[in-house]
Scaffold this motif. Structure first.
Motif, PDB file in Angstrom:
ATOM      1  N   PRO A  85     -11.023 -33.585 -12.418  1.00 39.57           N
ATOM      2  CA  PRO A  85     -10.272 -32.552 -11.697  1.00 39.57           C
ATOM      3  C   PRO A  85      -9.345 -31.742 -12.604  1.00 39.57           C
ATOM      4  O   PRO A  85      -8.726 -30.783 -12.159  1.00 39.57           O
ATOM      5  N   PHE A  86      -9.241 -32.132 -13.876  1.00 40.69           N
ATOM      6  CA  PHE A  86      -8.445 -31.343 -14.822  1.00 40.69           C
ATOM      7  C   PHE A  86      -9.289 -30.252 -15.489  1.00 40.69           C
ATOM      8  O   PHE A  86      -8.762 -29.424 -16.204  1.00 40.69           O
ATOM      9  N   ASP A  87     -10.585 -30.284 -15.260  1.00 39.10           N
ATOM     10  CA  ASP A  87     -11.468 -29.290 -15.855  1.00 39.10           C
ATOM     11  C   ASP A  87     -11.608 -28.128 -14.864  1.00 39.10           C
ATOM     12  O   ASP A  87     -12.183 -28.287 -13.783  1.00 39.10           O
ATOM     13  N   ALA A  88     -11.061 -26.972 -15.254  1.00 41.63           N
ATOM     14  CA  ALA A  88     -10.994 -25.849 -14.312  1.00 41.63           C
ATOM     15  C   ALA A  88     -12.387 -25.443 -13.847  1.00 41.63           C
ATOM     16  O   ALA A  88     -12.604 -25.115 -12.673  1.00 41.63           O
ATOM     17  N   SER A  98      -0.519 -32.689 -19.557  1.00 41.12           N
ATOM     18  CA  SER A  98      -1.233 -32.544 -18.276  1.00 41.12           C
ATOM     19  C   SER A  98      -0.293 -32.346 -17.091  1.00 41.12           C
ATOM     20  O   SER A  98      -0.724 -31.850 -16.044  1.00 41.12           O
ATOM     21  N   TRP A  99       0.985 -32.701 -17.241  1.00 46.57           N
ATOM     22  CA  TRP A  99       1.879 -32.509 -16.083  1.00 46.57           C
ATOM     23  C   TRP A  99       1.932 -31.041 -15.683  1.00 46.57           C
ATOM     24  O   TRP A  99       1.956 -30.709 -14.497  1.00 46.57           O
ATOM     25  N   LYS A 118       1.162 -29.084 -12.121  1.00 51.07           N
ATOM     26  CA  LYS A 118       2.092 -28.117 -11.534  1.00 51.07           C
ATOM     27  C   LYS A 118       1.353 -26.837 -11.139  1.00 51.07           C
ATOM     28  O   LYS A 118       1.546 -26.306 -10.048  1.00 51.07           O
ATOM     29  N   GLU A 119       0.459 -26.405 -12.046  1.00 48.34           N
ATOM     30  CA  GLU A 119      -0.335 -25.206 -11.735  1.00 48.34           C
ATOM     31  C   GLU A 119      -1.193 -25.411 -10.483  1.00 48.34           C
ATOM     32  O   GLU A 119      -1.491 -24.461  -9.771  1.00 48.34           O
ATOM     33  N   GLY A 169      -0.193 -26.931  -7.954  1.00 49.03           N
ATOM     34  CA  GLY A 169       0.674 -26.973  -6.770  1.00 49.03           C
ATOM     35  C   GLY A 169       1.371 -28.299  -6.524  1.00 49.03           C
ATOM     36  O   GLY A 169       1.860 -28.548  -5.425  1.00 49.03           O
ATOM     37  N   TYR A 170       1.410 -29.176  -7.521  1.00 42.05           N
ATOM     38  CA  TYR A 170       2.098 -30.463  -7.352  1.00 42.05           C
ATOM     39  C   TYR A 170       3.461 -30.381  -8.049  1.00 42.05           C
ATOM     40  O   TYR A 170       3.544 -29.940  -9.201  1.00 42.05           O
ATOM     41  N   GLU A 171       4.499 -30.834  -7.344  1.00 39.83           N
ATOM     42  CA  GLU A 171       5.879 -30.701  -7.849  1.00 39.83           C
ATOM     43  C   GLU A 171       6.212 -31.835  -8.807  1.00 39.83           C
ATOM     44  O   GLU A 171       6.879 -32.803  -8.439  1.00 39.83           O
ATOM     45  N   VAL A 172       5.718 -31.720 -10.048  1.00 45.07           N
ATOM     46  CA  VAL A 172       5.914 -32.802 -11.015  1.00 45.07           C
ATOM     47  C   VAL A 172       6.802 -32.344 -12.167  1.00 45.07           C
ATOM     48  O   VAL A 172       6.890 -31.147 -12.472  1.00 45.07           O
ATOM     49  N   ASP A 173       7.453 -33.321 -12.812  1.00 41.46           N
ATOM     50  CA  ASP A 173       8.258 -33.039 -13.991  1.00 41.46           C
ATOM     51  C   ASP A 173       7.755 -33.880 -15.151  1.00 41.46           C
ATOM     52  O   ASP A 173       7.272 -35.000 -14.953  1.00 41.46           O
ATOM     53  N   ALA A 174       7.975 -33.356 -16.355  1.00 39.43           N
ATOM     54  CA  ALA A 174       7.478 -34.045 -17.552  1.00 39.43           C
ATOM     55  C   ALA A 174       8.051 -35.458 -17.666  1.00 39.43           C
ATOM     56  O   ALA A 174       7.379 -36.368 -18.147  1.00 39.43           O
TER      57      ALA A 174
END
Ligand code: RAT
Ligand code: ZN
Length: 420
Positions: A147-150, A182-183, A187-188, A190-195
């Motif tokens: 799912p990280f592969d656009a 990857s964080w 975020k791109e 739409g997940y509200e994550v921080d490093a």
């Protein structure tokens, strides 16, 4: 029917291993609806990264840059000339190409790449998938879905038609191995994550996993881990395993597959062919599987030196299922040694092999070659039982082989084999 002689035993086991359809639990293949993510044909076969590494060994005259600037067909020409014409192709990955071409009915005496290419231009992906799965006697293929592969994400988002022969596995390497970069990708999306994993980050990572589980319906979540994988440890990787992967695996009722022992990019000039391996700490596996007895773990390790202790660890933990002879272990001598040892320590409670195919056609050789070895080892094991005085029934042997080639996997998942 009862087996009466050793000759009858050998014939029955060999035939049954060949006739039993396989569930291939780890590949890099894709269903037709994923378009050009599915690789097939002779130029793909020849430019498999295993063969690229072998070619460079014989060609000090070619720079890495010069090679990568060639078109795929030019690379294939160079590899064919170097590994198949200038030398005899007896390395396992080269022999694999020979097996594939032979099984497809090509004239190997002519060694005419253009003739092979003409066939691949004439066939459709859909017909070719049918032909290969039938010839290889593979009923189900588990993909590696990232799912990280656009590009791949786009294919999932268009909701392409599903092919029940190709099932998903949710691959999460960037999450566990490259959190620093990857964080921001999460975020791109739409997940509200921080490093620094603060605030609601871990909950958002869980949401990400659950969203992709809902979309892909994966049979398991999977990661490849470096040879220095440590557990427990004060790291983003271990926090994400403990607080995201494990609870989500438990809730979804799917295993977490760990493929341990990779050293990525020891020679970056080789690109995909530049990864290597190292011995890992079996203690890390022991600690994680015994801590989470209610979670299922599929584990394969890359170093030959880890194989025995991995099998022993599986004896102690029924939530650990050992699978496959992975990557640099996928060679006849090592498959035989490892399979023999596993059957001796674990009986039939293992998955002896997966193909790791990246190119559809490879199913033909990976499974032909592995079946021959699994059959040979089983003939010896049943032969020893026969000598020990056990009465062998054909039905029981057939049951055991069906289990080794797929049944064990489906029972471990707790799901019916959809192709049964
Ligand atoms: O065997 C391979 O082709 C490797 O490049 C890897 O893909 C490995 O199998 C993996 O899944 O990481
Ligand atoms: Zn793989």
């Amino acid at each position: 029917m009862t087996i009466a002689t050793k000759e009858q035993l050998t014939a029955f086991v060999t035939e049954t291993v060949h006739a039993t359809p396989v569930t291939d639990i780890h590949t890099h293949l894709f269903a037709e609806s994923f378009g050009d993510l599915l690789l097939w044909g002779v130029d793909e076969l020849l430019t498999y990264h295993y063969l690229i590494a072998e070619t460079f060994r014989f060609r000090p005259d070619i720079s890495y840059d010069a090679f990568w600037q060639l078109s795929k067909q030019e690379q294939a020409d160079l590899i064919w000339q170097t590994l198949f014409i200038d030398h005899s192709p007896y390395s396992e990955s080269c022999r694999g190409v020979v097996t594939v071409l032979n099984r497809l009915g090509f004239d190997l005496a002519k060694r005419d790449l253009e003739e092979y290419r003409a066939y691949f231009r004439s066939v459709s992906a859909s017909d070719y998938i049918d032909r290969i799965l039938k010839l290889a006697n593979v009923k189900t293929v588990v993909m590696t879905n990232d799912p990280f592969d656009a590009y791949e994400r786009g294919k999932w988002e268009t909701g392409a038609p599903q092919d029940p022969r190709f099932l998903a596995a949710l691959r999460i390497d960037p999450l566990l191995n490259l959190w620093d970069s990857s964080w921001s990708k999460l975020k791109e999306q739409g997940y509200e994550v921080d490093a620094d994993l603060s605030g609601g980050t871990l909950a958002e990572v869980r949401r990400f996993l659950k969203d992709w589980i809902a979309r892909m319906n994966p049979l398991y979540m999977a990661v490849s881990l470096p040879n220095d994988f440590a557990y427990p440890e004060d790291s983003a990787r271990v926090r994400i395993i403990d607080e995201c992967i494990v609870p989500v695996a438990r809730e979804a009722g799917i295993p977490f597959a760990m493929m341990i022992g990779v050293k990525r990019k020891v020679n970056p000039f080789l690109k995909d062919a530049g990864d290597s391996l190292g011995k890992s700490d079996i203690g890390a596996v022991e600690r994680i599987v015994s801590k989470y007895q209610d979670v299922k773990f599929l584990v394969t390790m890359l170093s030959r030196e880890n194989q025995h202790e991995l099998a022993v660890t599986a004896r102690k933990n029924r939530n650990l299922l050992v699978f496959g002879c992975w990557w640099f272990l996928n060679n006849p001598s090592l498959i035989e040694e490892i399979t023999r040892m596993r059957l001796e320590l674990l009986g039939g409670s293992v998955i002896p092999q997966h193909s790791d195919c990246r190119i559809l056609d490879q199913l033909l050789y990976k499974w032909d070659h592995s079946r021959a070895i699994i059959g040979k080892v089983l003939c010896d094991k049943y032969g020893d039982l026969f000598d020990a005085g056990w009465r062998l029934e054909e039905e029981e042997i057939r049951r055991d082989i069906e289990d080794l080639l797929g049944g064990v996997f489906w029972k471990f998942l707790g799901k019916p084999d959809p192709a049964a």
